[in-house]
Design a protein around this motif. Structure first.
Motif, PDB file in Angstrom:
ATOM      1  N   ILE A 143     -50.902  45.954 150.139  1.00  0.00           N
ATOM      2  CA  ILE A 143     -49.500  46.261 150.443  1.00  0.00           C
ATOM      3  C   ILE A 143     -49.370  47.688 150.971  1.00  0.00           C
ATOM      4  CG2 ILE A 143     -47.213  46.574 149.427  1.00  0.00           C
ATOM      5  CD1 ILE A 143     -47.898  44.292 147.497  1.00  0.00           C
ATOM      6  N   ARG A 163     -50.613  47.987 154.524  1.00  0.00           N
ATOM      7  CA  ARG A 163     -49.769  47.287 155.503  1.00  0.00           C
ATOM      8  C   ARG A 163     -48.839  48.271 156.221  1.00  0.00           C
ATOM      9  NH1 ARG A 163     -47.204  42.145 156.347  1.00  0.00           N
ATOM     10  NH2 ARG A 163     -44.960  42.354 156.687  1.00  0.00           N
ATOM     11  N   PHE A 192     -52.132  39.645 153.758  1.00  0.00           N
ATOM     12  CA  PHE A 192     -50.840  40.316 153.645  1.00  0.00           C
ATOM     13  C   PHE A 192     -50.316  40.746 155.002  1.00  0.00           C
ATOM     14  CE2 PHE A 192     -51.792  40.240 149.246  1.00  0.00           C
ATOM     15  CZ  PHE A 192     -50.597  40.443 148.571  1.00  0.00           C
ATOM     16  N   TRP A 222     -42.029  41.893 147.310  1.00  0.00           N
ATOM     17  CA  TRP A 222     -43.393  41.397 147.161  1.00  0.00           C
ATOM     18  C   TRP A 222     -43.556  40.579 145.887  1.00  0.00           C
ATOM     19  CZ3 TRP A 222     -46.337  40.994 151.099  1.00  0.00           C
ATOM     20  CH2 TRP A 222     -46.235  41.899 152.150  1.00  0.00           C
TER      21      TRP A 222
END
Length: 277
Positions: free
Chosen positions: A75, A78, A158, A180
């Motif tokens: 995450i 990203r 992801f 999330w």
């Protein structure tokens, strides 16, 4: 087309079917007699039962740790630039393959009796010293490549989550953590389960790191198999074959279960299945 597949079939037969069939046949050879004696000995022995329990415990724990940290890192990456992502993935690839004797030596240098962190903690007067040649040190070593491998595999998954969904949730006042937790991670549940099974199998089959770090002081399945194959006094390759097959069965159970669950989810989402009554 069949002739083109012939080399693959031959390679599959020589590299997988032949060794596997040999292991299966020899596992039923108990001191010259065809029987289930080897399996009975493994299932009734407290020593081998403990080896499976220890291996399952370490594998499950490091898999959970790897998945949790892998999700958090995926995450975080990203939202980072391409250069940072490339560096992180390159480091993750190196960490995922940094195992065996080099990893064991690195752990000893850092956390051994005269390791860097051990000496540092002692000089600062802080608690935290532990025996690196125990199950704790083994768990730390496993986490190193488990987290790296999880990050390497989870990052592309992801990245596949559409940015528009995240932006729409943000416009509605949904925080990133809630997005999330409620949307992003559930969307990737199947991929996360598949990667978790891969991490679990990776930990269950680890031998070089375990043996180099703890020797035979920690009773795990792969070390028990090695002792039976290469032991000078208690050598019993056929018993090792039986343990290997039981280990294979243990690994197949979560794989088959995940495939069944995935099949049920696809069936439930199939529009041609009609309304459920």
């Amino acid at each position: 087309m069949r002739l083109l597949a012939l080399p693959l079939i031959v390679a599959f037969a020589v590299l997988i079917l032949w060794p596997l069939s040999s292991v299966v046949i020899d596992s039923f050879d108990a001191k010259g007699e065809v029987s289930f004696g080897n399996y009975t000995e493994v299932l009734s022995s407290a020593y081998y039962q403990q080896s499976f329990i220890t291996t399952l415990w370490i594998s499950a724990l490091t898999t959970v740790i790897g998945i949790v940290f892998g999700i958090l890192l995926a995450i975080a990456l990203r939202a980072r630039g391409r250069g940072v992502r490339r560096f992180a993935l390159a480091f993750g690839s190196m960490g995922a393959n940094f195992a065996g004797v080099p990893l064991a030596m690195a752990i000893i240098i850092l956390f051994g009796m005269n390791g860097f962190f051990t000496i540092l903690v002692g000089k600062l007067g802080l608690p935290g010293a532990f025996n690196v040649y125990s199950i704790i040190g083994l768990t730390i070593a496993y986490c190193y490549f488990q987290i790296a491998l999880a990050t390497l595999l989870l990052t592309p998954a992801f990245d596949a989550v559409p940015v528009e969904i995240e932006e729409a949730a943000s416009l509605m006042g949904v925080s990133s953590a809630r997005f999330w937790a409620r949307i992003g991670v559930p969307m990737l549940a199947r991929q996360i389960v598949a990667i978790a099974i891969l991490l679990f199998a990776n930990a269950m089959g680890t031998f070089a790191t375990t043996f180099a770090l703890t020797g035979t002081s920690v009773n795990v399945v792969t070390v028990a198999i090695s002792s039976l194959v290469s032991g000078d006094i208690f050598s019993d390759p056929n018993l090792a074959n039986a343990i290997s097959l039981l280990l294979l069965i243990v690994l197949l159970v979560p794989i088959i279960a995940s495939q069944i669950i995935a099949g049920e989810k696809r069936l439930g989402k199939d529009p041609s299945a009609g309304p459920q009554r």
